[in-house]
Design a protein around this motif. Structure first.
Motif, PDB file in Angstrom:
ATOM      1  N   ASN A   1       7.602  12.444  -3.420  1.00 23.24           N
ATOM      2  CA  ASN A   1       8.424  12.014  -2.084  1.00 23.24           C
ATOM      3  C   ASN A   1       9.728  11.654  -2.827  1.00 23.24           C
ATOM      4  O   ASN A   1      10.094  11.159  -3.952  1.00 23.24           O
ATOM      5  N   SER A   2      10.631  11.202  -1.735  1.00 21.65           N
ATOM      6  CA  SER A   2      11.988  10.829  -2.281  1.00 21.65           C
ATOM      7  C   SER A   2      12.118   9.477  -1.301  1.00 21.65           C
ATOM      8  O   SER A   2      13.383   8.920  -1.189  1.00 21.65           O
ATOM      9  N   LYS A   3      11.175   9.014  -0.705  1.00 19.59           N
ATOM     10  CA  LYS A   3      11.168   7.775   0.166  1.00 19.59           C
ATOM     11  C   LYS A   3      11.636   6.563  -0.704  1.00 19.59           C
ATOM     12  O   LYS A   3      12.511   5.756  -0.301  1.00 19.59           O
ATOM     13  N   PHE A   4      10.982   6.227  -1.736  1.00 19.35           N
ATOM     14  CA  PHE A   4      11.129   5.298  -2.637  1.00 19.35           C
ATOM     15  C   PHE A   4      11.605   5.673  -4.161  1.00 19.35           C
ATOM     16  O   PHE A   4      11.264   6.236  -4.588  1.00 19.35           O
ATOM     17  N   LYS A   5      12.545   4.808  -4.588  1.00 18.39           N
ATOM     18  CA  LYS A   5      12.994   4.917  -5.843  1.00 18.39           C
ATOM     19  C   LYS A   5      13.619   3.772  -6.506  1.00 18.39           C
ATOM     20  O   LYS A   5      14.322   3.035  -5.609  1.00 18.39           O
ATOM     21  N   TYR A   6      13.574   3.519  -7.795  1.00 14.38           N
ATOM     22  CA  TYR A   6      14.483   2.636  -8.134  1.00 14.38           C
ATOM     23  C   TYR A   6      15.660   3.020  -8.461  1.00 14.38           C
ATOM     24  O   TYR A   6      16.135   4.183  -8.847  1.00 14.38           O
ATOM     25  N   ARG A   7      16.904   2.326  -8.154  1.00 17.29           N
ATOM     26  CA  ARG A   7      18.158   2.369  -8.368  1.00 17.29           C
ATOM     27  C   ARG A   7      18.691   1.634  -9.423  1.00 17.29           C
ATOM     28  O   ARG A   7      18.977   1.813 -10.620  1.00 17.29           O
TER      29      ARG A   7
ATOM     30  N   TRP B   1       0.779  -1.252   0.172  1.00 19.37           N
ATOM     31  CA  TRP B   1       0.111  -0.062   0.024  1.00 19.37           C
ATOM     32  C   TRP B   1       0.946   1.224  -0.028  1.00 19.37           C
ATOM     33  O   TRP B   1       0.421   2.406  -0.675  1.00 19.37           O
ATOM     34  N   GLU B   2       2.048   1.306   0.708  1.00 19.11           N
ATOM     35  CA  GLU B   2       2.877   2.314   0.769  1.00 19.11           C
ATOM     36  C   GLU B   2       3.574   2.863  -0.535  1.00 19.11           C
ATOM     37  O   GLU B   2       3.578   4.046  -0.913  1.00 19.11           O
ATOM     38  N   TYR B   3       3.782   1.876  -1.265  1.00 20.81           N
ATOM     39  CA  TYR B   3       4.313   2.222  -2.673  1.00 20.81           C
ATOM     40  C   TYR B   3       3.256   2.974  -3.574  1.00 20.81           C
ATOM     41  O   TYR B   3       3.405   3.683  -4.247  1.00 20.81           O
ATOM     42  N   VAL B   4       1.882   2.474  -3.492  1.00 21.33           N
ATOM     43  CA  VAL B   4       0.862   3.131  -4.197  1.00 21.33           C
ATOM     44  C   VAL B   4       0.633   4.426  -3.663  1.00 21.33           C
ATOM     45  O   VAL B   4       0.255   5.336  -4.530  1.00 21.33           O
ATOM     46  N   ASP B   5       0.542   4.558  -2.513  1.00 25.17           N
ATOM     47  CA  ASP B   5       0.245   5.694  -1.909  1.00 25.17           C
ATOM     48  C   ASP B   5       1.275   6.901  -2.098  1.00 25.17           C
ATOM     49  O   ASP B   5       0.952   8.089  -2.466  1.00 25.17           O
ATOM     50  N   ALA B   6       2.486   6.727  -1.855  1.00 23.09           N
ATOM     51  CA  ALA B   6       3.581   7.437  -1.778  1.00 23.09           C
ATOM     52  C   ALA B   6       4.166   7.823  -3.514  1.00 23.09           C
ATOM     53  O   ALA B   6       4.934   8.569  -3.670  1.00 23.09           O
ATOM     54  N   GLY B   7       4.088   6.491  -4.097  1.00 23.65           N
ATOM     55  CA  GLY B   7       4.618   6.612  -5.320  1.00 23.65           C
ATOM     56  C   GLY B   7       6.281   6.108  -5.361  1.00 23.65           C
ATOM     57  O   GLY B   7       6.836   5.792  -4.203  1.00 23.65           O
ATOM     58  N   VAL B   8       6.571   5.616  -6.455  1.00 24.37           N
ATOM     59  CA  VAL B   8       8.183   5.004  -6.647  1.00 24.37           C
ATOM     60  C   VAL B   8       8.792   5.983  -7.773  1.00 24.37           C
ATOM     61  O   VAL B   8       8.063   5.813  -8.902  1.00 24.37           O
ATOM     62  N   LYS B   9       9.868   6.661  -7.589  1.00 23.07           N
ATOM     63  CA  LYS B   9      10.599   7.387  -8.591  1.00 23.07           C
ATOM     64  C   LYS B   9      11.298   6.438  -9.597  1.00 23.07           C
ATOM     65  O   LYS B   9      11.909   5.578  -9.093  1.00 23.07           O
ATOM     66  N   GLY B  10      10.955   6.712 -11.088  1.00 26.07           N
ATOM     67  CA  GLY B  10      11.635   5.950 -11.602  1.00 26.07           C
ATOM     68  C   GLY B  10      13.019   6.414 -12.116  1.00 26.07           C
ATOM     69  O   GLY B  10      13.257   7.485 -11.910  1.00 26.07           O
ATOM     70  N   VAL B  11      13.732   5.435 -12.817  1.00 23.12           N
ATOM     71  CA  VAL B  11      15.336   6.145 -12.856  1.00 23.12           C
ATOM     72  C   VAL B  11      15.270   7.149 -14.402  1.00 23.12           C
ATOM     73  O   VAL B  11      16.397   7.701 -14.540  1.00 23.12           O
TER      74      VAL B  11
END
Length: 172
Positions: A79-85, A52-62
């Motif tokens: 946000n900068s909490k989740f991102k693909y590296r 749920w947290e990924y859907v809520d906050a989003g994930v930054k792509g590379v």
């Protein structure tokens, strides 16, 4: 009293979160179906799937460049909490979704191709573009706590006052 206020808060947050999921076209997802709450003693406990947290906050792509030289269009993430590296999302994370959506991979000539190649393409796209922020849960929590803070505070004060006992000494 406090339990009633917390129950109302839980109902409002759940209702608004489900409306937000419908708004972002996730109204038929397991996230929507499994979103629930219960009041436990003096707290509200929400039940949500792990992701749920990924859907809520989003994930930054590379981002980066496609094979044809054009740039990937990265989705808006606040946000900068989740991102693909360096790792793409697992292929099997999309398997159930492609089956549910009846996406059958085909070549240019119309022949069926392997599902694994389709899953790889979807995974690569998500890795580069990311997952957009929805705030489907954060926004209802913030809004409803702000709107109900007076009612919750009043209920808490009344409950504390109910628990205070007085010993009156009668003197004659």
């Amino acid at each position: 009293m406090l339990k009633d206020a917390l129950d109302e808060l839980g109902r409002r947050i759940t209702r608004d979160a489900k409306l937000n999921l419908k708004r972002v076209k996730k109204g038929n997802s397991s996230l929507y179906k499994n979103l629930d709450f219960k009041v436990d003693k003096n707290s509200v406990v929400f039940t949500l799937p792990d992701y749920w947290e990924y859907v809520d906050a989003g994930v930054k792509g590379v981002g980066g460049q496609k094979a044809d030289g054009s740039s990937w269009k990265v989705k808006k993430v606040t946000n900068s909490k989740f991102k693909y590296r360096d790792k793409m999302p697992p292929l099997m994370a999309f398997n159930g979704w492609t089956i549910k959506k009846r996406i059958a991979p085909r070549s240019k000539t119309g022949q069926f191709t392997s599902r694994k190649s389709l899953l790889f393409a979807i995974s690569k796209s998500v890795y580069h573009t990311g997952i957009a922020t929805t705030d489907f849960f954060t926004e209802p929590v913030d809004t409803n706590i702000k709107n109900m803070s007076d009612k919750i505070a009043e209920s808490l004060v009344n409950e504390v006052l109910d628990k205070i006992k007085f010993n009156n000494l009668i003197t004659e």
